[in-house]
Structure formats: C-alpha cells, structure tokens
Design an enzyme around this catalytic site. Structure first.
Site, PDB file in Angstrom:
ATOM      1  N   THR A  42       1.039  -1.205  -0.211  1.00 16.28           N
ATOM      2  CA  THR A  42      -0.231   0.146   0.083  1.00 16.28           C
ATOM      3  C   THR A  42       0.996   1.414  -0.019  1.00 16.28           C
ATOM      4  O   THR A  42       0.294   2.214  -0.563  1.00 16.28           O
ATOM      5  CB  THR A  42      -0.891  -0.155   1.235  1.00 16.28           C
ATOM      6  OG1 THR A  42      -1.949  -1.038   1.131  1.00 16.28           O
ATOM      7  CG2 THR A  42      -1.783   1.187   1.271  1.00 16.28           C
ATOM      8  N   TYR A  55      -8.299   0.757  -3.514  1.00 15.40           N
ATOM      9  CA  TYR A  55      -7.096   1.072  -4.404  1.00 15.40           C
ATOM     10  C   TYR A  55      -6.320   0.028  -4.720  1.00 15.40           C
ATOM     11  O   TYR A  55      -6.579  -1.368  -4.294  1.00 15.40           O
ATOM     12  CB  TYR A  55      -6.071   1.940  -3.399  1.00 15.40           C
ATOM     13  CG  TYR A  55      -5.648   1.039  -2.068  1.00 15.40           C
ATOM     14  CD1 TYR A  55      -6.279   0.668  -1.249  1.00 15.40           C
ATOM     15  CD2 TYR A  55      -4.224   0.402  -2.137  1.00 15.40           C
ATOM     16  CE1 TYR A  55      -6.058  -0.120  -0.118  1.00 15.40           C
ATOM     17  CE2 TYR A  55      -3.826  -0.438  -1.305  1.00 15.40           C
ATOM     18  CZ  TYR A  55      -4.767  -0.583  -0.043  1.00 15.40           C
ATOM     19  OH  TYR A  55      -4.289  -1.602   0.885  1.00 15.40           O
ATOM     20  N   THR A 121       1.617  -4.270   4.250  1.00 19.76           N
ATOM     21  CA  THR A 121       1.243  -4.804   5.674  1.00 19.76           C
ATOM     22  C   THR A 121       1.016  -6.091   5.968  1.00 19.76           C
ATOM     23  O   THR A 121       0.957  -6.596   6.980  1.00 19.76           O
ATOM     24  CB  THR A 121       0.414  -3.641   6.456  1.00 19.76           C
ATOM     25  OG1 THR A 121      -0.946  -3.738   5.819  1.00 19.76           O
ATOM     26  CG2 THR A 121       1.115  -2.255   6.361  1.00 19.76           C
ATOM     27  N   ASP A 122       0.318  -6.667   4.908  1.00 23.34           N
ATOM     28  CA  ASP A 122      -0.369  -7.997   5.070  1.00 23.34           C
ATOM     29  C   ASP A 122       0.358  -9.139   5.444  1.00 23.34           C
ATOM     30  O   ASP A 122       0.182  -9.849   6.602  1.00 23.34           O
ATOM     31  CB  ASP A 122      -1.105  -8.574   3.986  1.00 23.34           C
ATOM     32  CG  ASP A 122      -2.451  -7.523   3.440  1.00 23.34           C
ATOM     33  OD1 ASP A 122      -2.733  -6.733   4.499  1.00 23.34           O
ATOM     34  OD2 ASP A 122      -2.852  -7.790   2.507  1.00 23.34           O
ATOM     35  N   LYS A 194      -0.036  -7.834  12.920  1.00 21.60           N
ATOM     36  CA  LYS A 194      -1.068  -6.785  12.432  1.00 21.60           C
ATOM     37  C   LYS A 194      -2.076  -7.272  13.026  1.00 21.60           C
ATOM     38  O   LYS A 194      -2.648  -8.280  13.356  1.00 21.60           O
ATOM     39  CB  LYS A 194      -1.396  -7.275  10.881  1.00 21.60           C
ATOM     40  CG  LYS A 194      -2.134  -5.946  10.283  1.00 21.60           C
ATOM     41  CD  LYS A 194      -2.236  -6.107   8.710  1.00 21.60           C
ATOM     42  CE  LYS A 194      -2.977  -5.006   8.126  1.00 21.60           C
ATOM     43  NZ  LYS A 194      -3.087  -5.085   6.636  1.00 21.60           N
ATOM     44  N   GLU A 315      -1.687 -28.986  28.386  1.00 19.45           N
ATOM     45  CA  GLU A 315      -2.922 -29.739  28.177  1.00 19.45           C
ATOM     46  C   GLU A 315      -2.769 -31.055  27.455  1.00 19.45           C
ATOM     47  O   GLU A 315      -3.568 -31.999  27.254  1.00 19.45           O
ATOM     48  CB  GLU A 315      -4.199 -29.153  27.771  1.00 19.45           C
ATOM     49  CG  GLU A 315      -4.638 -27.969  28.894  1.00 19.45           C
ATOM     50  CD  GLU A 315      -5.750 -27.275  28.473  1.00 19.45           C
ATOM     51  OE1 GLU A 315      -6.968 -28.081  28.455  1.00 19.45           O
ATOM     52  OE2 GLU A 315      -5.926 -26.143  28.234  1.00 19.45           O
TER      53      GLU A 315
HETATM   54  N1  ASP Z   1      -2.875  -5.586   1.070  1.00 20.73           N
HETATM   55  C1  ASP Z   1      -1.959  -4.528   1.032  1.00 20.73           C
HETATM   56  C2  ASP Z   1      -0.524  -5.443   1.116  1.00 20.73           C
HETATM   57  O1  ASP Z   1      -0.080  -5.973   2.138  1.00 20.73           O
HETATM   58  C3  ASP Z   1      -2.146  -3.865   2.360  1.00 20.73           C
HETATM   59  C4  ASP Z   1      -1.054  -2.918   2.848  1.00 20.73           C
HETATM   60  O2  ASP Z   1       0.176  -2.857   2.515  1.00 20.73           O
HETATM   61  O3  ASP Z   1      -1.177  -2.285   3.965  1.00 20.73           O
HETATM   62  O4  ASP Z   1       0.358  -5.113   0.130  1.00 20.73           O
END
Ligand code: ASP
Length: 358
Positions: A42, A55, A121-122, A194, A315
């Site tokens: 992103t 996007y 971020t993924d 995340k 457990e």
């Molecule tokens: N789907 C995107 C990615 O991981 C989300 C992001 O970058 O925030 O490339």
C-alpha cells in the site's frame, strides 16, 4: 542526532573564536548510505481519488517513492532498487529468496550502512521474521509500510519511510536484528503482528514488547529483540533454491483430522496448527496430528489467540505425541521458522530448541 552533534561542534568551535574557520569551506556532515529495496504494498499503492477506500497496491516505483520524501535525503545518501511491485498478499518464495540474497549482498558492502525495505502490511511480519533468521549482519535492516495508499488524504507512508531511514541510519539500531518501523514505533521482527484490518495503528508487539519509538526521525531504543537473530542465527540460505512446504490449519469447534491429512497428502513436511487457547485442538484432530508426526511430518502447536505463550506439555503431552510447542511465535511466524528448520532437520526435539531460542 547526527545533525545535532555536527551543529553543536560547529557552534563550539565558533564560540572558541578559532581564527581562519570562517574562510574554511563548510564541511558537509558525513551521512550514511542506505539502500532502499521496494517490494510493493500500500505504501506504493494508488487510488483514483484521495478519499476512496478501494485502491491497488504496488503502483508506484522506488524512484517515485524516494522522490516523495526528499526530507530523508538529509538523513542518508540513498539509492533504490525495485525487487518486486506486488501487494504483500502475493508475497512468495521467489521474492523472498531474491530479497534475502540482495539484502545479504548489500550489507556485506563496506559503504552500505543499512537497508530499508518497503513492503505491504499484510505479510510484513512474515518477511521481517524470515529476514531476521537469514540475514548475516549486524547492520540495520528496517522494513516499513503504510496502511493508506500514497494518493490518500493523510497518507501515512511518507513519515513511516522517513522514520525507517532514520532508524536504519542510526548507530543504535546496529545489532538489534531486523526491525519494522511503522506509525512511530520500532518493532522487533519476532514480536510484531498486524491487529487491525484498517486502522493506521495496526501493528502491535503484544507479547514481547516494543524495541523503541521514533518521532520525526528521532529514535529512542528501549531494549533489544527477543530471540536469536541475524548475525547469531544458525539458519542460512546458502545453496537454497526452494523452501519446504508447511501449511497452517486453524482449529475450531468440532474439528476433525481431514485438513491435517490433506496437508500431508499435498506434500507438507510440516504442519502448524493455530490451536484454540494454549495450542489445543479436538481429540480427533490430535489423533490425526499425532499420526502425521509418527510419519515424519513435523507438527507445531501454535495458537489462534492474539497473544500468550504456547508451552510444552500443558494440556497435551507433547513428549508422548511428538509435537513441538510454538512458545512465543504466532502461527505465521511459526511457519517461517519451521520451513527454515526443515532445511536442517526433521527432529522434533531439535526443532523445539529452535522454537525456544528464536
Ligand atoms: N494488501 C496490502 C499489502 O499488504 C495492504 C497494505 O500494504 O497495507 O500489500
């Protein structure tokens, strides 16, 4: 910090009234060289308008990224390379092996002080942890990302990038393993996860805590990362062209062993169960998992719970069942460690040691 020291020194000399200084050419403060490796995400994403939710990741190239944050040029001499330009949901072994190789080459260069990697971020937590185990250097390797695309109102990418360069250029970051800098926080690769699908403040280090904070390039380091990493890691990609298959299976009410068996049938050499609670799963699933362990599939119990340790023999009798407990690693990071571990051994006891130490 670096700039403050130089200014301080200059004003000190000025105060001593050292003659001839005024005539001397102004020495440019020495700034480190940082290489930026862009992979997409992103932070390189674009939308048709600045307020829409939809996007596309990976639209902006590394040169545009660098040009968008001219302020970072005061912190470091920078050059960029495009490794990939994908949403990190598409991250894959080919890109991982290429990225790790290039990072290892760059950190071996005497003129390179550190590396910044832009990423989605993924799956940033997986890539960061992977690099944390296979990069052989004390030099800072810092990943950064953003939740809002580059075209958005209040885009978070530029400041995250600026802060990442500042941390990579900071001597105090040396020897702390691979770091992730996002939303003013410095996370260790083994700790961050995340936690929100959309919030800018999405990354937390719930169990192991933050390494530090960074505000407009000024970093504070509180502690080192937990677990062995980078220069002290016993994992290596030398001669490695592919990684073993490891699948993650989530536990739930009324779970049977079908997916565990299907993973093994698909060629998985390891299975990570995102268990309920302290890495638990139903009796039929335990039976299926233990049967696969007997056949040589390495079975790791992690948890679908957001935080907490999965300990041995709580457990379930791991000693008897031949399972590995993930300790502080969530399922996605357990998978990364298990894949690298399987390059060396399939002995569950030795792999348990890795999970305790890394
Ligand atoms: N789907 C995107 C990615 O991981 C989300 C992001 O970058 O925030 O490339």
């Amino acid at each position: 910090k670096r700039t403050l020291v130089v200014v301080g020194l200059a004003s000190c000399l000025a105060m001593t009234g050292t003659s001839g200084l005024a005539a001397a050419p102004q020495a440019k403060p020495a700034i480190p060289t940082i290489v930026v490796l862009a992979t997409g995400g992103t932070i390189a994403g674009a939308a048709a308008t600045d307020t829409q939710a939809g996007y596309t990741s990976g639209q902006v190239g590394v040169d545009q990224l660098l040009a968008a944050v001219p302020q970072a040029k005061k912190l470091a001499n920078m050059r960029g390379e495009q490794i990939s330009n994908i949403g990190s949901q598409d991250m894959n072994d080919e890109v991982w092996l290429k990225l790790a190789k290039r990072v290892n080459e760059l950190v071996a260069m005497p003129d390179v002080a550190g590396v910044v990697i832009t990423h989605g971020t993924d799956t940033i937590e997986e890539t960061a942890y992977f690099l944390n185990l296979v990069v052989k250097s004390k030099k800072p390797v810092v990943l950064t990302a953003s939740m809002r695309p580059s075209t958005a109102l209040s885009a978070d990418g530029p400041l995250n990038f600026f802060n990442a360069v500042a941390v990579a250029a900071n001597q105090d970051a040396v020897g702390r393993g691979v770091l992730v800098v996002i939303n003013d926080w410095i996370h260790g690769a083994s700790s961050l996860t995340k936690t929100s699908t959309t919030a800018v403040q999405t990354f937390m280090s719930p169990l192991r805590g933050l390494i530090g904070t960074v505000a407009y390039g000024v970093a504070e380091f509180y502690r080192g990362p937990v677990g062995k990493h980078t220069f002290e890691s016993e994992f290596s990609l030398d001669g490695v062209t592919s990684l073993p298959r490891v699948d993650i299976i989530m536990a739930h009410e009324n779970m049977d062993g079908a997916l565990i068996d299907a993973a093994a049938a698909a060629g998985a050499r390891g299975v990570v169960v995102a268990g309920v609670g302290n890495g638990n799963l139903t009796a039929p699933a335990v039976k299926a998992l233990a049967a696969q362990a007997t056949k040589g599939v390495v079975c790791v119990r992690s948890t679908r719970v957001a935080t907490g340790l999965v300990g041995r023999n709580v457990e379930l009798d791991d000693d008897k069942l031949g399972f590995v407990a993930s300790m502080g690693l969530n399922p996605q990071k357990s998978r990364v460690l298990l894949r690298l571990a399987l390059l060396k051994t399939k002995d569950a006891k030795e792999i348990q040691r890795y999970f305790i130490q890394y």
